[in-house]
Design an enzyme around this catalytic site. Structure first.
Site, short mmCIF file in Angstrom:
data_model
loop_
_atom_site.label_atom_id
_atom_site.label_comp_id
_atom_site.label_asym_id
_atom_site.label_seq_id
_atom_site.Cartn_x
_atom_site.Cartn_y
_atom_site.Cartn_z
N HIS A 5 4.23 3.88 9.00
CA HIS A 5 4.04 2.52 8.45
C HIS A 5 5.61 2.84 8.28
O HIS A 5 5.51 0.75 8.40
CB HIS A 5 2.69 2.89 7.01
CG HIS A 5 1.49 2.62 8.53
ND1 HIS A 5 0.48 2.14 9.08
CD2 HIS A 5 -0.36 3.61 7.68
CE1 HIS A 5 -0.60 2.84 9.69
NE2 HIS A 5 -1.10 3.13 8.85
N ASP B 199 1.38 -1.19 0.08
CA ASP B 199 0.00 0.01 0.23
C ASP B 199 0.82 1.13 -0.44
O ASP B 199 0.55 2.36 0.73
CB ASP B 199 -1.00 -0.16 0.99
CG ASP B 199 -1.86 -1.19 1.17
OD1 ASP B 199 -2.62 -1.21 -0.13
OD2 ASP B 199 -1.53 -2.57 2.23
N HIS C 239 -4.97 4.33 11.68
CA HIS C 239 -4.15 3.09 11.68
C HIS C 239 -3.24 2.91 12.76
O HIS C 239 -2.71 4.05 13.62
CB HIS C 239 -3.86 3.14 10.50
CG HIS C 239 -4.59 3.35 9.20
ND1 HIS C 239 -4.75 4.40 8.77
CD2 HIS C 239 -5.26 2.56 8.45
CE1 HIS C 239 -5.72 4.73 7.68
NE2 HIS C 239 -6.01 3.18 7.48
C1 Q6P Z 1 -3.92 2.90 4.33
C2 Q6P Z 1 -3.99 1.65 3.39
C3 Q6P Z 1 -5.38 -0.85 2.69
C4 Q6P Z 1 -5.91 -0.95 2.33
C5 Q6P Z 1 -6.10 -2.34 1.83
C6 Q6P Z 1 0.69 7.47 8.15
C7 Q6P Z 1 -1.30 7.89 6.95
C8 Q6P Z 1 -2.58 6.07 7.67
C9 Q6P Z 1 -1.95 5.68 5.45
C10 Q6P Z 1 -3.17 4.41 5.97
C11 Q6P Z 1 -2.71 3.39 5.11
N1 Q6P Z 1 -5.29 1.31 3.22
N2 Q6P Z 1 -6.65 -2.58 0.33
O1 Q6P Z 1 -0.31 7.04 6.94
O2 Q6P Z 1 -2.19 5.52 8.51
O3 Q6P Z 1 -3.47 7.04 7.55
ZN ZN Z 2 -4.55 6.98 8.42
#
Ligand code: Q6P
Ligand code: ZN
Length: 558
Positions: A129, A86, A168
């Site tokens: 992340h 991602d 998250h």
């Molecule tokens: C969300 C990724 C994955 C869907 C899977 C610092 C900011 C955050 C990133 C979120 C990534 N979605 N099919 O990062 O935590 O908002």
């Molecule tokens: Zn997030």
């Protein structure tokens, strides 16, 4: 941040990511300018983080690999990207990621040198992340982890608190500090018993840190969507704040993601943007007020912008909005709360008395069931725009005896005969005092939502200067900060520091707290149990608890 012209690269690939878009920053910034908030801030120039700084949280191999991305063909970039989860690499992302980390470091410099009291860095790409040797979840370099290491190294900061209110789990931050007791990492995150991204067992409440760092990693998993202001504030009162005060940080860093707010397509939570005024305010008296917030997620532009403004306006010291009509924490939130408190009771004396959690809560992970993973069309959420917050022309007014000079910044009023305050409650000064503040007073205040706070100090209360200041600061969460402090004439020495706190200056740190006395803890707990049938914010467990105690407890021990 960087806005290059649209290139053929962009046309082939974009939008690669539909939610992590440049407008997140442009619209946030435009709104800060339009509302006049930007004008009241000091702008700190950004710079690129150096290799040495990036290496504080990343491996050399990873840095060298990312360095090559600006020169890669589209095909090579796609190939490079596939090894991570991602995350999308654009030829300019290495440059942007260096600026994002550098911005966080510039903010740490400005706060640590006293150039500014606190601040917020609006950056992309986000960071929490990304891991030592891997990009992940829109993140390239771990901005906040680098900032924490940098603060320790450059300023000799001994304890850093990282509060990750993004929805998250910042697993990258957790991994960076899991064995490090000098960094306390707190994260709440949508978890749904591991069914939500990034689906890690490591995100659950019982992952508390390793070796020397055991107890310094706090995960609060949300196992249902739709959490509201009351759920968030309850976790602050009953977990984060008592532990944070016991930890006594020298610096607070916030992974400030606003995908935990209502309307966000990722978080699907229901906390309103004004809750961030409270979360920010409640952290502002730690570490002598040294707080750096660094943007992470937040994908509903309306909600993001309102939340950013609430955070910045609070950092500027304006009164926080009333926490109007909070609902009681929901059962699922209480279950999480109970699990976290129980998992950490061995490490924090403020949680020593926490009950054990009921195993039934920790349901085994079954894996995503068929059909469950498909995108639900989340109905469009609507919420009222947060009311405009006013900056009062005078922050504090005093009524003083004739022979006392009025402290700077305050207005002095003359005496009135009919001041007859009602003394509501007495607290004795033990280390149980803070326990009573977080466990009883703050939750009661949030649920009661007073229109005025009257704080009466009796002579020989035994309350130390810094505790007094902390209390004034924390109570300004209520009643739009309308606080009336009543002091005895013989306590003139307190006028200066009382006025300072009423003016919004950060309180002195409490120093690392001793364990509270058992009698105090027991008295507070009994009172909490007795009151929680009527005051739902006092609850810390998901069990139906209607236990009433026959004895009338007086927490004042003389
Ligand atoms: C969300 C990724 C994955 C869907 C899977 C610092 C900011 C955050 C990133 C979120 C990534 N979605 N099919 O990062 O935590 O908002
Ligand atoms: Zn997030």
């Amino acid at each position: 941040f960087y806005f290059g012209k649209t290139t053929s690269f962009d046309r082939q690939l974009f939008p690669a990511c539909k939610i992590e878009v440049p407008e997140r920053l442009t619209v946030s910034h435009e709104t800060l300018v339009r509302t006049g908030l930007a004008d009241r801030c000091v702008s700190v120039p950004v710079r690129e983080a150096t290799d040495a700084e990036i290496l504080l949280a990343h491996s050399e191999e990873y840095l060298e690999a990312v360095k090559k991305t600006p020169y890669m063909s589209l095909e090579d970039l796609m190939e490079f990207t596939r090894q991570y989860g991602d995350v999308y690499f654009h030829p300019n992302i290495y440059h942007c990621a260096k600026l994002a980390a550098g911005a966080a470091l510039q903010l740490v410099d400005s706060v640590m040198t006293g150039k500014v009291r606190n601040g917020m860095a609006l950056v992309r790409p986000p960071g929490h992340h990304s891991m030592r040797s891997a990009a992940n979840g829109f993140c390239v370099f771990n901005n906040v982890a680098i900032a924490a290491q940098y603060a320790k190294q450059k300023y000799g900061v001994q304890r850093v608190l990282i509060v990750d209110w993004d929805i998250h789990h910042g697993q990258g931050v957790q991994y960076c500090f899991e064995d490090d007791p000098s960094v306390l990492y707190f994260s709440w995150h949508r978890y749904e018993h591991q069914k939500f991204w990034p689906h890690l067992r490591d995100s659950d409440y019982d992952i508390v840190g390793k070796e020397k760092g055991a107890g310094f990693n706090i995960n609060v998993p949300w196992n249902k969507v739709g959490m509201e202001n009351g759920d968030y504030l309850s976790v602050f009162c009953h977990v984060l704040l008592p532990v944070a005060y016991e930890f006594c940080p020298d610096l607070v860093l916030v992974c400030a993601g606003f995908d935990s707010a209502i309307g966000d397509p990722e978080g699907e939570m229901c906390a309103t943007p004004d809750v961030f005024a409270h979360l920010t305010h409640l952290l502002m008296n730690l570490a002598g007020g040294k707080l750096c917030a660094v943007l992470e997620g937040g994908y509903n532009l309306t909600s993001l912008v309102q939340s950013v403004c609430q955070t910045v306006q609070t950092l500027l010291g304006d009164p926080v909005p009333r926490p109007a009509s909070l609902k009681s924490p929901c059962i699922s939130a209480l279950e999480s709360l109970q699990c976290v408190r129980s998992a950490h009771k061995a490490y924090w004396s403020c949680l020593k008395h926490a009950g054990n959690h009921n195993r039934a809560f920790s349901r085994a992970f079954k894996g995503p069931e068929a059909g469950e993973e498909e995108e639900k069309d989340a109905e469009e959420k609507v919420w009222p725009e947060p009311p405009k917050r006013v900056t009062p022309p005078v922050c504090a007014a005093l009524v003083l005896p004739d022979d006392v000079a009025c402290p700077e910044g305050c207005e002095c009023f003359s005496f009135s005969e009919d001041l007859d305050p009602l003394l509501a409650s007495k607290l004795s000064d033990t280390s149980g005092f803070t326990q009573a503040v977080f466990g009883l007073l703050l939750p009661l205040g949030y649920e009661y939502d007073p229109g005025l706070v009257v704080l009466v100090r009796m002579p020989d209360s035994g309350v130390s200067d810094s505790l007094w200041q902390q209390l004034i600061g924390l109570l300004q969460s209520f009643a739009l900060g309308h606080t009336l402090v009543v002091l005895q004439e013989e306590e003139k020495a307190l006028i200066g520091l009382t006025a300072s706190s009423l003016l919004g200056n950060p309180a002195a740190s409490l120093k690392q707290l001793q364990a509270p006395l058992t009698e105090d803890t027991e008295a507070i707990e009994k009172l909490r149990h007795r009151l929680q049938a009527d005051w739902k914010f006092l609850q810390t467990t998901g069990e139906c608890s209607s236990i009433t105690f026959e004895i009338n407890i007086n927490i004042h021990r003389s």
